[in-house]
Scaffold this motif. Sequence first.
Motif, short mmCIF file in Angstrom:
data_model
loop_
_atom_site.label_atom_id
_atom_site.label_comp_id
_atom_site.label_asym_id
_atom_site.label_seq_id
_atom_site.Cartn_x
_atom_site.Cartn_y
_atom_site.Cartn_z
N LEU A 1 -103.55 7.62 25.46
CA LEU A 1 -104.78 6.82 25.60
C LEU A 1 -105.66 6.76 24.18
O LEU A 1 -106.10 5.62 23.99
N LEU B 1 -112.42 7.31 23.42
CA LEU B 1 -112.40 8.11 24.73
C LEU B 1 -113.78 8.58 25.26
O LEU B 1 -114.87 9.17 24.63
N CYS C 1 -110.66 -2.55 28.35
CA CYS C 1 -111.47 -1.41 28.91
C CYS C 1 -110.50 -0.63 29.78
O CYS C 1 -110.14 -1.16 30.92
N LEU C 2 -110.32 0.68 29.75
CA LEU C 2 -109.66 1.44 30.65
C LEU C 2 -110.43 2.57 31.26
O LEU C 2 -111.10 3.31 31.01
N SER D 1 -111.98 3.96 26.49
CA SER D 1 -111.54 4.46 27.85
C SER D 1 -112.65 5.21 28.63
O SER D 1 -113.13 6.03 27.96
N LEU E 1 -101.09 0.53 31.40
CA LEU E 1 -101.55 0.57 29.95
C LEU E 1 -100.77 -0.46 29.27
O LEU E 1 -101.53 -1.03 28.30
N ILE F 1 -112.68 8.29 31.78
CA ILE F 1 -111.74 9.05 32.20
C ILE F 1 -112.60 10.15 33.14
O ILE F 1 -113.46 10.90 32.49
#
Length: 358
Positions: A319, A25, A297-298, A326, A282, A328
């Motif tokens: 996540l 994250l 990759c998010l 990720s 997702l 965010i």
Amino acid sequence: MALLRLDVADVRNIESASLSPGEGLNLLFGANGSGKTSLLEAIYLLSRGKSFRSSQPHRIIRFDQPFLTVAGRIGQPGGGTTVGLRLGRNAKEVRVGGRHCDSSAHLIRLFPAVLTQPASVALLDGPPRLRRQMLDWGVFHVEQEYLDLLRRFSRALDQRNTALRTDASRSNLEAWSGEVARWGTMIAEARSAYVERIRGQFAKISSALLGPLDAELVVRQGWRTGWSYAEALAASVAMDRRRGYTEPGPHKGDFTVLIGGRPAKDFFSRGQLKLLTYALLLAQACRLEEDQPGRACLLVDDIASELDPRNQEKLLSLLKSTGIQSFITFSGNDLGWVTAGHTARMFHVEHGRILADE
């Protein structure tokens, strides 16, 4: 891990910024207008060769600058490949491994990033074009020749439409109808197969976010069910001649999310649709991660938008559990709920600058 380093210059209000993200994250936090979404946009540019906020380069490039640049290193620690994008008002240059590339497809294949933002709920209640784009992006990462297939279909469709408008001979129209049917059938089959690949992930993730659901993905190929595409084209000739274009086909394809046999968009709340959209995207990212470990990759813009703290926490936990890198964005000052029980790399963004890694 997907992205090892990012260097950004002249993207919106970002004059110059660099970050070395973590493998899990990565939280970009700061006040509204600080540049968090612009950093996310820069990562998206590095993945897609285009922005998710504007198709006009002059709106993305920092004021009074001739071009923007985004560069990064993609791969595993201690190695990886350099990638870069230089975008001007009238030109775009893509480089991979120090070499010039003539297409953004190289970026898309090397660094596949999945984006979810407040507007992503349009996947469920917006035009079919958005859902076709989602499916085509997913198939592109499964079928190596899919981009060429889309191009072949597009060219054949243009030729059939020209034949329809110019009242071409029957043999000419039939020839192009055959080409359209050939490539169009392959596209529809590839899309249906892709939906089957993500169906299980979608059901699992949607239940995790929304509780037990009878969620179903239903694909519409773009022509009458039970007919071959060739049959549908033959049956539509007279009407297509009057229209001047081809009506049936994968260019009219779509999919629907049903809950208990009913379209979710007809009775779900906005917040529920948002969570269902997260489940779709997702599922796509998790499927890619299973097929190509360490590549996905998010990008999550404004995680708090239209979600209460409880659902934000559920989403963040999900996540983290994916193991996918990720990024965010978060605008609040109270980061306790974010960091509690989670290991995340924090980046404080202010006035287009990254002040420090937290």
